[in-house]
Design an enzyme around this catalytic site. Structure first.
Site, mmCIF file in Angstrom:
data_model
loop_
_atom_site.group_PDB
_atom_site.id
_atom_site.type_symbol
_atom_site.label_atom_id
_atom_site.label_comp_id
_atom_site.label_asym_id
_atom_site.label_seq_id
_atom_site.Cartn_x
_atom_site.Cartn_y
_atom_site.Cartn_z
ATOM 1 C CE LYS A 282 -7.383 -19.993 59.661
ATOM 2 N NZ LYS A 282 -7.295 -20.924 58.552
ATOM 3 C CD GLU A 364 -3.429 -32.072 48.665
ATOM 4 O OE1 GLU A 364 -4.461 -32.769 48.828
ATOM 5 O OE2 GLU A 364 -3.106 -31.168 49.458
ATOM 6 N NE ARG A 392 -4.701 -36.829 51.638
ATOM 7 C CZ ARG A 392 -5.624 -36.249 52.382
ATOM 8 N NH1 ARG A 392 -6.449 -35.391 51.841
ATOM 9 N NH2 ARG A 392 -5.737 -36.560 53.644
HETATM 10 C C1 LIG Z 1 -3.851 -32.956 52.332
HETATM 11 C C2 LIG Z 1 -3.506 -31.620 52.923
HETATM 12 N N1 LIG Z 1 -3.248 -30.583 52.092
HETATM 13 C C3 LIG Z 1 -2.925 -29.376 52.617
HETATM 14 C C4 LIG Z 1 -2.863 -29.188 53.962
HETATM 15 C C5 LIG Z 1 -2.419 -27.852 54.533
HETATM 16 N N2 LIG Z 1 -3.469 -27.229 55.334
HETATM 17 C C6 LIG Z 1 -3.465 -27.265 56.670
HETATM 18 S S1 LIG Z 1 -4.765 -26.500 57.358
HETATM 19 C C7 LIG Z 1 -5.358 -26.062 55.852
HETATM 20 C C8 LIG Z 1 -6.618 -25.253 55.770
HETATM 21 C C9 LIG Z 1 -7.738 -25.943 56.445
HETATM 22 O O1 LIG Z 1 -8.865 -25.130 56.436
HETATM 23 P P1 LIG Z 1 -10.071 -25.513 57.358
HETATM 24 O O2 LIG Z 1 -10.308 -26.974 57.288
HETATM 25 O O3 LIG Z 1 -11.209 -24.639 56.997
HETATM 26 O O4 LIG Z 1 -9.556 -25.195 58.821
HETATM 27 P P2 LIG Z 1 -9.288 -23.762 59.506
HETATM 28 O O5 LIG Z 1 -7.812 -23.601 59.572
HETATM 29 O O6 LIG Z 1 -9.950 -22.710 58.695
HETATM 30 O O7 LIG Z 1 -9.867 -23.887 60.848
HETATM 31 C C10 LIG Z 1 -4.533 -26.530 54.824
HETATM 32 C C11 LIG Z 1 -4.758 -26.295 53.393
HETATM 33 C C12 LIG Z 1 -3.114 -30.308 54.783
HETATM 34 N N3 LIG Z 1 -3.030 -30.235 56.112
HETATM 35 N N4 LIG Z 1 -3.441 -31.493 54.232
#
Ligand SMILES: Cc1ncc(C[n+]2csc(CCOP(=O)(O)OP(=O)(O)O)c2C)c(N)n1
Length: 616
Positions: A282, A364, A392
């Site tokens: 990342k 959630e 959710r």
């Molecule tokens: C239901 C929900 N909860 C929280 C989020 C906030 N959120 C956006 S990206 C993320 C992290 C995602 O991590 P990953 O899937 O590993 O993707 P990366 O950013 O590491 O590429 C979160 C918690 C969301 N988009 N949807």
């Protein structure tokens, strides 16, 4: 400046490049992202990490005929750049500009809208099965992160994927990060897969055995098929995914285009459910983001950085700090987040009380039922969560918390419109769904000191389910301190036209009252500190008004206005009445100020509504 990138107008152009040019392209895309996103704000680190993977996907697949689903979609910037949208990139996340997430209405290359996590495996499976039912012949793939794998929907979908042979490719983009460091047992499992000694061996196998495969080639050669077994067997004899009936390939170096295109070609050609485990970093290529990917997950735009500092940076900071102070005095308090420790202001709580802090992952639903379990056992759980993600948990709030009247405190952050993240992230439904829950109380502060007081009340005085909803940012109306004793405040009691409002919209109501005064219209403002149940005394204050407007940052359906309107009707109050709220349609993106104006919910818009209503 961008020697190779300037030549790319659609994915076909990529297919003309040799390996050296592809590597230059990746470097240029990184420079482009850094230049643009540090100005516009947005999701920088995830996109920097996924450059080679996105390029490889466009080399291997034939989009838009083939379909690609991006989980969450915050990492789709590179895809946007490669699919004809780089010229519009300065408008990213701006009012009427490019969305920060995939949008089918924006491009034929975006095959499914996303924004919330962990939906991609289900959506792609639906698309693949539809293809088969309709005898079509395109490929379907989905990209999701290791963070997304903490979300329960993924497992519901994998369970479904594995039991038949639908041709589909899932790409697990594993960077060990959610927004913060990823959590949970599954993330440990992925770490083990990543660190298997055979990783380098596998890379070797791919390089030596597949090097003859053209980066973009005719369909994969027949004899090559057996190599999948070599790759797999050389890595791990069996994985969780294999056991579910999904072929596992990897782990693969996600920054090596040759490896990626080889393995993706292979996966596509297998014509069955396959998961490709790709290892990425990342923030790659930008030192500040590499060393601190959490801070560069989502960054503010250049303008937002200039914002004036108030007592707290924002409502989230106020909530987090208040919670720490209350936890110092009450050891039964625990805090829960669903992968948003920093977003909801809980970093200090986590540092001070790690044993009383639970990051449950992007889960959630689990968070709410877990809180119910804690509450029934004598602990006071406080779940701090963005309004739109709490959507959710509808059934968990209803079934597990409210029907048992459990004392769970919901800190509903980012309530109302949130700005640049747009339709998937606006928190404009929480009044509607929370007021639908038996026994739920909803409080709404208009200032930091009111938020402090309301959190204290919710934890230490109230019994049963309770939500405190507050907006993104730091817009404050300095109301009375005693926001609990007084469930509402009356501003300008002599006014004969009424605005009933709450939270950040109180500012708007006050501004429109000032405007209307110049036209001789005298406005009484009723500021509800408790939105639900609506204080009964409200009706006494408004029953003789010439006109009543309700103003809220929720949608019309099920919101404060509808609740009050129905009660007025029941009580036989037949005065002129209008609900001012966000419409029941997807709400566009832009700054909060632009959105208020767009939907007629700024001071001018409300003043106009009042005049029209009076003259109706
Ligand atoms: C239901 C929900 N909860 C929280 C989020 C906030 N959120 C956006 S990206 C993320 C992290 C995602 O991590 P990953 O899937 O590993 O993707 P990366 O950013 O590491 O590429 C979160 C918690 C969301 N988009 N949807």
């Amino acid at each position: 400046m961008y020697k190779v990138l300037n030549r790319i107008n659609d994915p076909q152009d990529l297919k003309q490049l040799n390996n050296e040019e592809l590597n230059i392209l990746c470097a240029e895309i990184r420079d482009f992202l850094i230049e643009k996103v540090t100005k516009s704000g947005g999701h920088l680190a995830s996109n920097l990490g996924i450059v080679e993977l996105t390029v490889a996907l466009h080399l291997v697949y034939n989009m838009p005929k083939d379909k690609l689903v991006w989980d969450v979609g915050h990492q789709s910037y590179v895809h946007k750049i490669l699919t004809g949208r780089k010229e519009k990139f300065d408008t990213l996340r701006k009012y009427k500009g490019l969305s920060g997430f995939p949008k089918t209405s924006e491009s034929e290359y975006d095959s499914f809208n996303t924004g919330h996590s962990s939906t991609s495996v289900s959506a792609a499976l639906g698309m693949a099965r539809a293809r088969d039912l309709l005898n079509d012949d395109y490929n379907v793939a989905a990209v999701f992160g290791d963070g997304a794998m903490t979300g329960g929907m993924i497992y519901e979908a994998l369970n479904d994927v594995g039991h038949n042979k639908t041709s589909i490719v899932y790409i697990l983009n594993d960077n060990e990060m959610s927004i913060s460091k990823n959590v949970g047992a599954l993330s440990k499992y992925l770490r083990n897969l990543r660190h298997k000694k055979s990783y380098h061996h596998s890379k070797e196998v791919i390089e030596h055995t597949l090097e003859k495969v053209p980066v973009v080639g005719e369909s994969i050669k027949h004899g090559l098929k057996h190599i999948k077994n070599t790759i797999k067997l050389s890595v791990i004899p069996s994985t969780f995914f294999d056991d579910l009936g999904i072929e596992y390939l990897g782990p693969v170096d996600g920054h090596n285009i040759v490896d990626l295109t080889s393995v993706l070609t292979l996966a596509k050609d297998m014509k069955k459910p396959v998961i490709v485990h790709v290892i990425t970093q990342k923030g790659r290529g930008y030192k500040p983001a590499e060393s601190n990917p959490q801070n560069f997950h989502g960054i503010p735009g250049a303008e937002a950085k200039k914002e004036v500092k108030a007592k707290y940076k924002d409502y989230s900071g106020c909530a987090g700090e208040t919670l720490v102070k209350l936890a110092d005095k009450n050891e039964r308090i625990v805090a829960i987040t669903a992968a948003m420790t920093s977003g909801v202001g809980l970093i200090d709580f986590y540092k001070k009380y790690p044993k009383r802090f639970f990051d449950v992952g992007i889960a959630e639903q689990h968070a709410v039922t877990f809180a119910a379990g804690l509450a029934i056992s004598g602990v006071v759980p406080v779940f701090a969560v963005y309004s739109s993600f709490l959507q959710r948990s509808y059934d968990q709030i209803l079934h597990d918390v409210c029907l048992q009247n459990l004392h769970v405190v919901f800190l509903v952050d980012r309530a109302g419109v949130v700005g640049a993240d747009g339709e998937t992230h606006h928190g404009v439904h929480d009044i509607s769904f929370l007021s639908d829950m038996p026994g739920m109380t909803i409080l709404s502060p208009s200032s930091f000191s009111q938020l402090e007081r309301m959190i204290d009340y919710a934890i230490n005085e109230h019994k049963g389910p309770i939500a405190v909803r507050y907006p993104r940012g730091n817009s404050e109306y300095i109301g009375k301190e005693d926001c609990i004793g007084d469930e509402m405040e009356i501003i300008n009691p002599d006014g004969n036209n009424v605005i009933i409002t709450s939270g950040r919209m109180v500012n708007t109501a006050v501004k429109s009252a000032v405007m209307l005064k110049k036209d001789g219209i005298n406005i009484k403002i009723v500021k509800l500190n408790k939105i639900y149940p609506v204080p009964k005394a409200l009706y006494e204050h408004v029953k003789d008004a010439q006109s009543i407007i309700t103003l809220e940052d929720n949608t019309i359906s099920g919101g404060m206005g509808m609740i009050i309107g129905a009660e007025l009707e029941q009580r036989g109050v037949h005065t002129k009445f209008k609900i001012c709220a966000f419409p029941d349609e997807p709400i566009i993106h832009g700054s909060i100020r632009e959105l208020d104006k767009h939907y007629g919910l700024d001071a001018e818009g409300i003043a106009k509504e009042i005049k029209e209503l009076k003259n109706a």
